[in-house]
Motif scaffolding. Sequence first.
Motif, mmCIF file in Angstrom:
data_model
loop_
_atom_site.group_PDB
_atom_site.id
_atom_site.type_symbol
_atom_site.label_atom_id
_atom_site.label_comp_id
_atom_site.label_asym_id
_atom_site.label_seq_id
_atom_site.Cartn_x
_atom_site.Cartn_y
_atom_site.Cartn_z
ATOM 1 N N LEU A 77 -48.137 31.252 45.946
ATOM 2 C CA LEU A 77 -46.995 32.100 45.613
ATOM 3 C C LEU A 77 -45.664 31.524 46.098
ATOM 4 N N ARG A 79 -44.594 31.465 49.289
ATOM 5 C CA ARG A 79 -44.100 32.540 50.150
ATOM 6 C C ARG A 79 -44.052 32.081 51.616
ATOM 7 N N GLN A 193 -49.262 34.930 39.796
ATOM 8 C CA GLN A 193 -47.932 34.627 40.319
ATOM 9 C C GLN A 193 -47.073 35.885 40.446
ATOM 10 N N LYS A 194 -47.404 36.937 39.710
ATOM 11 C CA LYS A 194 -46.620 38.173 39.737
ATOM 12 C C LYS A 194 -47.197 39.225 40.683
ATOM 13 N N SER A 195 -48.237 38.892 41.388
ATOM 14 C CA SER A 195 -48.892 39.862 42.261
ATOM 15 C C SER A 195 -47.970 40.309 43.391
#
Length: 337
Positions: A77, A79, A193-195
């Motif tokens: 991600l 992150r 990727q949108k989680s």
Amino acid sequence: MTLTSKINGKTKKNKEFKNILLSVEPEKEHYYTLSEKTPFSDEYITIVRNELADSQRSSLLGTAFDYLARFRIAQFLKREDVVNGMVAVKGFKKIRNYRLRESGEFLEDEYCISLGKKILEFVNDSTKPISSIFEEAVRLAKFDQINRIRVREGDLNLDYLLIDSAPHDIVGELDKLMLVFEEKFMIPEIITQKSKVVFNPQFGVGSALVDGADADIFIDGTLYDFKTSKDRTLKKNDNLQLIGYYLLNELAIKTLSQFDFKYIHMDIKRIAFFKARFGEIEYYNVGERLPYADVQLKQKLKEIAIHFKGKKIRPPHMFADLEEVDQILEEIRNWDT
């Protein structure tokens, strides 16, 4: 006294709290698996055998795996916040303070910062294999364990904690477990990727009431607990811990809007175990079994608020409005259920 220690505790108060959780304990039959195999059954195939010599090594492996799983998801991600709020940092501070008292030498924070930098290098470079941070994950796992247990200062082995390389048998099993994780967990059915992902989630006022409660990861409505045990069965205390997280999260939501308890909002619909040695995931639809409109859930939140009446809450910082928190908890205690 953390959520885990309250569940395991033998005092009258701990048993009272455990009874609150027992009354809403998820039933084994209500779990289901992603693979459609019977949950917690002999249908599971062991992919990675446990060949570690003792339970202490198994515990270290499990904690290191938790970190690696989160780091791999963070890499997917992109992150960097995966390194925020790591429990391992608290353990490092305990070791640092011990060294200062024992030898008068100060263990520089740069030691821990350098570990974080290596993690971020991995997160920001998709070409780096997970094996490139095995050493760092095991080091963090050691710090994590020091924070979570009570140890006499004389028992701290600084060479083991700060210098010694990760044991070869643990590294070998981590390598196998992460291959299974990649194949069975890093899939579109679980994460994209949108989680919406919360790393190492905590539960605001709920966590403060039990002096500490943090789960492994939240993804798109599901709170996951990673397990590296060779045991296929459903352990009662593991089951109670997950439903406890759910209740503490609901309590956090009710006391959220005006207070900063380092809480990130989570709408938990499912709780789940990922069994790393088998590549199996066991889900329980807590949102269906215990919806907020259900009188039972409101009653449980009321019982928890009553149980902790008079509890002195330790906020994450001095600006948290404890007076208003107490006021809302008192309102919950007086709910008509």
